[in-house]
Design a protein around this motif. Structure first.
Motif, PDB file in Angstrom:
ATOM      1  N   MET A   1      25.406  42.421  38.993  1.00 46.55           N
ATOM      2  CA  MET A   1      25.379  40.970  39.047  1.00 46.55           C
ATOM      3  C   MET A   1      25.328  40.553  40.508  1.00 46.55           C
ATOM      4  SD  MET A   1      28.223  38.300  37.576  1.00 46.55           S
ATOM      5  CE  MET A   1      27.677  38.357  35.912  1.00 46.55           C
ATOM      6  N   THR A   2      24.437  39.663  40.854  1.00 46.35           N
ATOM      7  CA  THR A   2      24.348  39.177  42.222  1.00 46.35           C
ATOM      8  C   THR A   2      25.353  38.056  42.436  1.00 46.35           C
ATOM      9  OG1 THR A   2      22.714  37.481  41.733  1.00 46.35           O
ATOM     10  CG2 THR A   2      21.873  39.688  42.274  1.00 46.35           C
ATOM     11  N   LEU A   3      25.594  37.725  43.683  1.00 42.28           N
ATOM     12  CA  LEU A   3      26.529  36.648  44.010  1.00 42.28           C
ATOM     13  C   LEU A   3      26.071  35.334  43.393  1.00 42.28           C
ATOM     14  CD1 LEU A   3      29.084  35.890  45.567  1.00 42.28           C
ATOM     15  CD2 LEU A   3      27.634  35.381  47.529  1.00 42.28           C
ATOM     16  N   GLU A   4      24.759  35.091  43.366  1.00 45.17           N
ATOM     17  CA  GLU A   4      24.238  33.852  42.798  1.00 45.17           C
ATOM     18  C   GLU A   4      24.515  33.777  41.292  1.00 45.17           C
ATOM     19  OE1 GLU A   4      22.381  35.885  44.790  1.00 45.17           O
ATOM     20  OE2 GLU A   4      22.539  34.661  46.587  1.00 45.17           O
ATOM     21  N   GLN A   5      24.314  34.881  40.578  1.00 45.39           N
ATOM     22  CA  GLN A   5      24.602  34.905  39.147  1.00 45.39           C
ATOM     23  C   GLN A   5      26.089  34.720  38.897  1.00 45.39           C
ATOM     24  OE1 GLN A   5      23.013  38.795  38.424  1.00 45.39           O
ATOM     25  NE2 GLN A   5      21.203  37.983  37.415  1.00 45.39           N
ATOM     26  N   PHE A   6      26.902  35.366  39.703  1.00 43.33           N
ATOM     27  CA  PHE A   6      28.352  35.292  39.564  1.00 43.33           C
ATOM     28  C   PHE A   6      28.835  33.847  39.685  1.00 43.33           C
ATOM     29  CE2 PHE A   6      32.374  35.285  42.013  1.00 43.33           C
ATOM     30  CZ  PHE A   6      33.207  35.809  41.041  1.00 43.33           C
ATOM     31  N   THR A   7      28.354  33.123  40.660  1.00 41.94           N
ATOM     32  CA  THR A   7      28.831  31.768  40.874  1.00 41.94           C
ATOM     33  C   THR A   7      28.265  30.783  39.869  1.00 41.94           C
ATOM     34  OG1 THR A   7      27.128  31.389  42.535  1.00 41.94           O
ATOM     35  CG2 THR A   7      29.279  32.114  43.326  1.00 41.94           C
ATOM     36  N   SER A   8      27.022  30.959  39.437  1.00 41.52           N
ATOM     37  CA  SER A   8      26.464  30.003  38.479  1.00 41.52           C
ATOM     38  C   SER A   8      27.065  30.188  37.091  1.00 41.52           C
ATOM     39  CB  SER A   8      24.938  30.123  38.414  1.00 41.52           C
ATOM     40  OG  SER A   8      24.568  31.388  37.907  1.00 41.52           O
ATOM     41  N   ASP A   9      27.384  31.433  36.722  1.00 42.36           N
ATOM     42  CA  ASP A   9      27.990  31.686  35.416  1.00 42.36           C
ATOM     43  C   ASP A   9      29.417  31.166  35.339  1.00 42.36           C
ATOM     44  OD1 ASP A   9      25.692  32.908  34.592  1.00 42.36           O
ATOM     45  OD2 ASP A   9      26.452  34.947  34.774  1.00 42.36           O
ATOM     46  N   GLY A  10      30.181  31.334  36.403  1.00 45.03           N
ATOM     47  CA  GLY A  10      31.592  30.982  36.364  1.00 45.03           C
ATOM     48  C   GLY A  10      31.916  29.624  36.945  1.00 45.03           C
ATOM     49  N   GLY A  11      30.947  28.952  37.535  1.00 39.12           N
ATOM     50  CA  GLY A  11      31.190  27.643  38.112  1.00 39.12           C
ATOM     51  C   GLY A  11      31.875  27.682  39.471  1.00 39.12           C
ATOM     52  N   ILE A  48      40.113  40.073  39.506  1.00 37.60           N
ATOM     53  CA  ILE A  48      40.904  39.762  38.314  1.00 37.60           C
ATOM     54  C   ILE A  48      41.588  38.430  38.598  1.00 37.60           C
ATOM     55  CG2 ILE A  48      42.762  40.484  36.793  1.00 37.60           C
ATOM     56  CD1 ILE A  48      40.999  42.814  36.757  1.00 37.60           C
ATOM     57  N   ALA A  49      41.265  37.426  37.798  1.00 39.35           N
ATOM     58  CA  ALA A  49      41.850  36.091  37.939  1.00 39.35           C
ATOM     59  C   ALA A  49      42.304  35.630  36.567  1.00 39.35           C
ATOM     60  CB  ALA A  49      40.841  35.112  38.522  1.00 39.35           C
ATOM     61  N   ASP A  50      43.587  35.321  36.470  1.00 36.85           N
ATOM     62  CA  ASP A  50      44.183  35.000  35.179  1.00 36.85           C
ATOM     63  C   ASP A  50      43.938  36.185  34.249  1.00 36.85           C
ATOM     64  OD1 ASP A  50      45.097  32.484  36.068  1.00 36.85           O
ATOM     65  OD2 ASP A  50      43.119  31.632  35.698  1.00 36.85           O
ATOM     66  N   ASP A  51      43.334  35.973  33.108  1.00 37.52           N
ATOM     67  CA  ASP A  51      43.065  37.071  32.177  1.00 37.52           C
ATOM     68  C   ASP A  51      41.590  37.454  32.164  1.00 37.52           C
ATOM     69  OD1 ASP A  51      45.710  37.246  31.411  1.00 37.52           O
ATOM     70  OD2 ASP A  51      45.486  35.784  29.801  1.00 37.52           O
ATOM     71  N   GLU A  52      40.852  37.071  33.200  1.00 35.25           N
ATOM     72  CA  GLU A  52      39.418  37.361  33.244  1.00 35.25           C
ATOM     73  C   GLU A  52      39.091  38.308  34.387  1.00 35.25           C
ATOM     74  OE1 GLU A  52      36.601  34.288  32.577  1.00 35.25           O
ATOM     75  OE2 GLU A  52      38.152  32.910  31.880  1.00 35.25           O
ATOM     76  N   GLN A  53      38.059  39.116  34.178  1.00 35.32           N
ATOM     77  CA  GLN A  53      37.583  40.029  35.207  1.00 35.32           C
ATOM     78  C   GLN A  53      36.156  39.657  35.565  1.00 35.32           C
ATOM     79  OE1 GLN A  53      38.365  44.238  34.820  1.00 35.32           O
ATOM     80  NE2 GLN A  53      36.313  44.725  35.550  1.00 35.32           N
ATOM     81  N   TYR A  54      35.885  39.585  36.858  1.00 35.71           N
ATOM     82  CA  TYR A  54      34.551  39.288  37.373  1.00 35.71           C
ATOM     83  C   TYR A  54      34.105  40.471  38.218  1.00 35.71           C
ATOM     84  CZ  TYR A  54      36.120  34.522  36.375  1.00 35.71           C
ATOM     85  OH  TYR A  54      36.622  33.395  35.771  1.00 35.71           O
ATOM     86  N   GLU A  55      32.825  40.805  38.158  1.00 37.58           N
ATOM     87  CA  GLU A  55      32.271  41.885  38.968  1.00 37.58           C
ATOM     88  C   GLU A  55      30.933  41.453  39.542  1.00 37.58           C
ATOM     89  OE1 GLU A  55      31.923  45.543  36.831  1.00 37.58           O
ATOM     90  OE2 GLU A  55      33.987  45.460  36.100  1.00 37.58           O
ATOM     91  N   PHE A  56      30.678  41.824  40.788  1.00 36.86           N
ATOM     92  CA  PHE A  56      29.347  41.641  41.337  1.00 36.86           C
ATOM     93  C   PHE A  56      29.096  42.677  42.411  1.00 36.86           C
ATOM     94  CE2 PHE A  56      32.025  38.794  43.757  1.00 36.86           C
ATOM     95  CZ  PHE A  56      31.588  38.906  45.057  1.00 36.86           C
TER      96      PHE A  56
END
Length: 82
Positions: A1-11, A48-56
């Protein structure tokens, strides 16, 4: 996942800063993510933020990355020229 995808998906709001000897990526998770944690494994940033995991994935050519989170803002410092 690119930084752009990461930010647009999660707001999240993300910025990339270019300096002579480093690149800095900053992602604002907001004040609700104060207890978030970040790590780098095999060229991937894992948050890891709250109960969610993000990767890029880190940009190509980034071999030395340092991450930290303060006040809900993830900062990634890349020391190589990209």
């Amino acid at each position: 996942m690119t930084l752009e995808q990461f930010t647009s998906d999660g707001g999240q709001v993300a910025r990339r800063y270019e300096y002579d000897d480093a690149t800095v990526l900053a992602v604002d998770f907001g004040t609700e993510a104060v207890d978030a944690s970040a790590d780098v494994a095999d060229g991937t940033v894992i948050v890891i933020a709250d109960d969610e995991q993000y990767e890029f994935d880190l940009p190509d050519g980034a071999s030395d990355a340092h991450t930290f989170i303060k006040n809900g803002v993830l900062t990634i410092e890349l020391e190589d020229d990209l």
